[in-house]
Design an enzyme around this catalytic site. Structure first.
Site, PDB file in Angstrom:
ATOM      1  N   GLU A  92     -18.167  -3.318   7.407  1.00  0.00           N
ATOM      2  CA  GLU A  92     -17.356  -4.225   6.991  1.00  0.00           C
ATOM      3  C   GLU A  92     -16.981  -4.726   8.801  1.00  0.00           C
ATOM      4  OE1 GLU A  92     -14.000  -2.833   5.202  1.00  0.00           O
ATOM      5  OE2 GLU A  92     -15.099  -2.759   3.237  1.00  0.00           O
ATOM      6  N   THR A 186      -8.981   1.561   8.831  1.00  0.00           N
ATOM      7  CA  THR A 186     -10.140   0.919   8.662  1.00  0.00           C
ATOM      8  C   THR A 186     -10.365  -0.164   9.746  1.00  0.00           C
ATOM      9  OG1 THR A 186      -8.972  -0.285   7.072  1.00  0.00           O
ATOM     10  CG2 THR A 186     -10.244   1.563   6.258  1.00  0.00           C
ATOM     11  N   GLY A 202      -3.657   3.027   3.433  1.00  0.00           N
ATOM     12  CA  GLY A 202      -2.993   4.030   2.986  1.00  0.00           C
ATOM     13  C   GLY A 202      -1.976   3.489   2.205  1.00  0.00           C
ATOM     14  N   THR A 250       1.369  -0.947   4.533  1.00  0.00           N
ATOM     15  CA  THR A 250       0.331  -0.612   5.969  1.00  0.00           C
ATOM     16  C   THR A 250      -0.122  -2.037   6.437  1.00  0.00           C
ATOM     17  OG1 THR A 250      -1.391  -0.350   4.234  1.00  0.00           O
ATOM     18  CG2 THR A 250      -0.180   1.639   4.756  1.00  0.00           C
ATOM     19  N   ASN A 270       0.833  -4.406   0.426  1.00  0.00           N
ATOM     20  CA  ASN A 270       1.697  -4.123  -0.898  1.00  0.00           C
ATOM     21  C   ASN A 270       2.827  -2.872  -0.626  1.00  0.00           C
ATOM     22  OD1 ASN A 270      -1.170  -3.207  -1.385  1.00  0.00           O
ATOM     23  ND2 ASN A 270       0.224  -1.856  -2.452  1.00  0.00           N
ATOM     24  N   ASP A 313      -0.023  -5.484  -6.331  1.00  0.00           N
ATOM     25  CA  ASP A 313      -1.103  -5.265  -5.197  1.00  0.00           C
ATOM     26  C   ASP A 313      -1.615  -6.697  -4.272  1.00  0.00           C
ATOM     27  OD1 ASP A 313      -2.921  -3.880  -3.405  1.00  0.00           O
ATOM     28  OD2 ASP A 313      -4.157  -3.008  -5.087  1.00  0.00           O
ATOM     29  N   TRP A 400      -8.995 -10.092   2.587  1.00  0.00           N
ATOM     30  CA  TRP A 400      -9.191  -9.671   4.147  1.00  0.00           C
ATOM     31  C   TRP A 400     -10.411 -10.397   4.637  1.00  0.00           C
ATOM     32  CZ3 TRP A 400     -13.528  -7.616   5.812  1.00  0.00           C
ATOM     33  CH2 TRP A 400     -14.282  -6.731   5.005  1.00  0.00           C
TER      34      TRP A 400
END
Lengths: 549, 245
Positions: A92, A186, A202, A250, A270, A313, A400
């Site tokens: 990614e 990440t 998370g 987060t 979210n 979300d 993203w």
């Protein structure tokens, strides 16, 4: 012994400047480089030879000033080399390139590569962490930050690592998210001045989000902004009891930065539990926000919340793109964000004032409109025990994977998804080691995802063109745009593509044979422009053949 | 850890010979069908749990079979121990010497830290020796210090690249293939060559590491260094808390 001019420069022990000129005229000349990225070098906009951070520069525009590759010659683009990762089938990261050296990450691993050949200079690795949940357990990683001769990366279990750019040796290792085993990381760190900024994953798993800054030299914590207020603080009414420790929000993507305003713009995820708003009454600050933080001390300057009391979300971790342009007759400092909730927003980034929003997907039923304050007018649709059809779906109208903005066309490019899903809710207690969604989504009969590459004009609040994609609607490829008049993007059928930035006409494509979960970038070595993207477990790079350049 | 009795070592060796050597070689250093699992640093760095998992499940699509159905848990653990033995770990040996003095030597008089790093401090041209002592027995460490040219991998030899216009670069080859060479000089600079631009690449069959430590360091110094290396671990990084709330 190190000598440097401007960003990076070619330095050698024998003949520093002479070598650089020789290198430009003779393709066989050695490239001699020292990695020394000064904070001032990171202020250079737009990126050209070097792509020195996740988005190339602090603005988040992903606009490369390189223009060797143009709409006229892009059909000649050829693969140059492939880098294969043996421990990740879903890279990614966006590679970072400094002075002909590429820094790339996979799961808990970092690589320095010769950017001209793809050959490894060094490789740092540590075992992936067992027992993580959700995104962290997939060990995704989005790349590095660089500062002087150091390279920074996050690990799956939310450690910030400082590596020596010359060897890949570990200089220090800071565990920065303690107290809840559901934290992970990440993202790529963001280096600003002499600090390294990080966030966590998370947000669907019951952690308390934060952005933290660490001294780049020592690894000592400089500041931390909690994205969920503690009891008694402003906004805490949404978080009864211990909920503030579990509410998500987060910070799993790198932010953007305006050095004149000394402000960092960081998106939050979210709230948790995702689909059950019961335990978190009210707006759930600061979930689904863009936060404007003082880069020196992490103090909140302002916030803007896209989706108050989100039950869908709709993380607001999409890139907050910083654009300076004429808007309604005046030059403005704008923040433009295509949000996961289906609206593309324009804010005044000096003060967070809402200027406009436009829906960019047709399948949008959670809100009826956006008020003059920027607050959505909710339709009343929410997850239910027996399922409710809600659009956009849980993946979001975008996500993203990167948008990009080209100052020549004045267009923002981003990949949109038209889809709906059935949303279910069932109350759930938080349990460490478990996800905290309070149930989930299902495919809705007759609903199939449709990806569309969009070109949005912030000045007129209209869409200049739309390029619907053929494919299953499951791809995660982002965009990048260049002064050569091109938009590069991962399409919905595993191909890396270039389209005309003005018209959206497809001009070139390459089948990578793997699905993309990453965004492209561009760099140059010895005056030759390359474009690169991670697809599946590989990084692919492309350039024009020498005879056609 | 309890020292392994020789009989159980024999048993685990038998398991290894019967099941692994065909692919990984008698000494684990690689064969026709399997990679080097003895001296490869990446495999040495795997913890016991990871190796156990690889043995149990294999590497799907990678040509490494899983031994879940062949071995019971005791046998699996025995093979892991034998792999460790091949890697030079856990060999019992008494470590004389003073770690503190060894540390002072490493960063001082012996100048090891000009090339090597430990615990985030030191050089870049040679390997990071943090954790090296967990993977190598004291006698292996001692030998590495006093005889750096013994068993030196060709990749780690001193390399000199000479360009067509006569410039010379001497250092360590970080990577090399038929068409390119990635060299690092002692000042840390990377020199990225395409071989078409090189007149010559010379490999000197010796290490950059001084080969005279046996005469410049006293036996006591050596003991201290070995003691320090045997105990040195990787920097920082506490594990994140496990469910403290």
């Amino acid at each position: 012994m190190w000598r440097e001019r401007h960003f990076v420069v070619i330095v050698t022990i024998c003949s520093s400047f002479a070598l650089w000129t020789a290198a430009q005229t003779n393709p066989q000349s050695p490239i001699s480089v020292a990695i020394d990225v000064r904070p001032a070098d990171l202020l250079v906009q737009p990126p050209a030879v070097n792509w020195s951070s996740y988005n190339g520069d602090y603005s988040g525009r992903r606009f490369s000033a390189l223009k060797e590759i143009t709409a006229q010659n892009v059909d000649q683009l050829r693969a140059q080399w492939v880098f294969h990762s043996s421990n990740s089938s879903n890279l990614e990261a966006t590679p970072v390139v400094v002075n002909g050296v590429m820094f790339m990450t996979s799961a808990n691993e970092a690589f320095a590569l010769d950017a001209r050949t793809g050959r490894a200079l060094w490789h740092y690795s540590r075992p992936v962490t067992e027992g993580l949940v959700d995104d962290a357990s997939a060990h995704h990683n989005r790349g590095v930050g660089v500062w002087h001769s150091r390279v920074y990366m996050e690990t799956d279990n939310a450690h910030l690592l400082c590596l020596d750019a010359r060897s890949g040796h570990l200089i220090w290792d800071v565990a920065y998210a303690e107290g809840n085993s559901n934290y992970g990381a990440t993202s790529a760190p963001l280096v600003i001045k002499d600090k390294v900024l990080v966030g966590t994953s998370g947000g669907d798993d019951g952690v308390r989000g934060f952005v933290a800054a660490f001294d780049a030299t020592t690894g000592r914590e400089a500041w931390r902004f909690w994205t969920i207020p503690a009891p008694g603080e402003f906004g805490s009414s949404s978080w009864p009891g211990e909920m503030y420790l579990r509410g998500g929000a987060t910070t799993w993507m790198p932010g953007t930065y305006d050095s004149e305003l000394n402000t960092v713009y960081w998106g939050t995820s979210n709230p948790a539990p995702d689909f059950d708003g019961g335990p978190r009454p009210g707006d759930d600050l600061y979930s689904d926000c863009v936060l404007a933080l003082d880069a020196d001390n992490g103090k909140l300057k302002w916030y803007f919340q896209f989706t108050p009391h989100d039950d869908f979300d709709y993380d607001a971790t999409e890139t907050a793109v910083l654009i300076d342009t004429r808007y309604k007759g005046a030059l403005r400092k704008l923040l433009v964000e295509a949000n996961r909730n289906g609206f593309v927003y324009i804010l005044d980034r000096t003060n967070g004032k809402y200027l406009s929003a436009a829906p960019f997907v047709k399948k949008l039923n959670w809100a009826k409109a956006i008020e003059d304050t920027g607050r959505p007018v909710r339709s009343g649709a929410e997850p239910s025990q027996n399922g409710t059809l809600i659009c956009p779906d849980m993946t979001g109208a975008t996500n993203w994977f990167s948008p990009s903005y080209n100052p020549s066309t004045h267009l923002l490019y981003f990949m949109a998804l038209e889809n709906c899903q059935m949303y279910f809710v069932k109350p759930q207690q938080f349990t460490p080691g478990k996800q905290y969604y309070a149930t989930g989504v299902k495919h809705a009969p007759g609903q199939y995802g449709q990806k569309i590459l969009l070109a949005y004009d912030p000045e007129t609040n209209t869409f200049a063109w739309r390029y619907p994609q053929i494919g299953g609607g499951h791809s995660w490829g982002g965009t990048m745009t260049t002064a050569g008049g091109l938009v590069f993007f991962g399409d919905d059928s595993e191909a890396f593509e270039a389209a005309d930035a003005q018209t959206g006409a497809p001009l070139w494509h390459f089948n990578t044979g793997q699905s993309m979960h990453a965004s492209p970038m561009s760099y140059a070595v010895e005056g030759k422009q390359y474009v690169a993207i991670a697809a599946g477990s590989d990084v692919f790079t492309f350039a024009l053949p020498d005879g056609k350049r | 850890m309890r020292p392994q009795s020789s009989s159980s070592t024999q048993a685990s060796q038998q398991l290894f010979s019967a099941n692994c050597t065909g692919c990984h070689g008698l000494d684990g250093r690689g064969g026709e069908h399997g990679p080097n699992i003895a001296t490869n640093r990446d495999v040495q760095r795997l913890d016991d749990r990871d190796i156990l998992r690889i043995l149990r499940d294999g590497v799907p699509g990678g040509g490494m079979p899983g031994f879940r159905s062949e071995f019971n848990d005791d046998q699996l653990n025995a093979v892991v121990r034998y792999v460790r033995l091949l890697q030079g770990k856990h060999a019992t040996m008494i470590v004389r010497g003073d770690q503190k003095k060894g540390e002072a030597l490493f960063f001082g008089k012996a100048r090891c830290s000009e090339c090597h790093m430990i615990g985030g401090k030191g050089g870049f041209i040679a390997s990071d020796l943090s954790g090296y002592g967990q993977e190598h027995s004291p006698d292996v460490i001692r030998e590495a210090i006093i005889d750096p040219n013994k068993n030196l991998e060709p990749r780690r030899q001193i390399v000199t690249a000479i360009t067509r216009d006569g410039r010379k670069y001497t250092g360590i080859a970080l990577n090399e293939d038929n068409f390119s060479l990635q060299l690092q000089t002692l000042d840390g600079a990377f020199h990225l060559f395409e071989k078409s631009g090189l007149a010559k690449v010379e490999h000197e069959p010796r290490s950059l590491m001084p080969s005279n430590y046996v005469s410049t360091l006293s036996p006591g110094d050596l003991d201290d260094l070995v003691a320090y290396l045997a105990a040195a671990t990787t920097p920082g990084g506490s594990e994140p808390g496990r469910d403290e709330e």
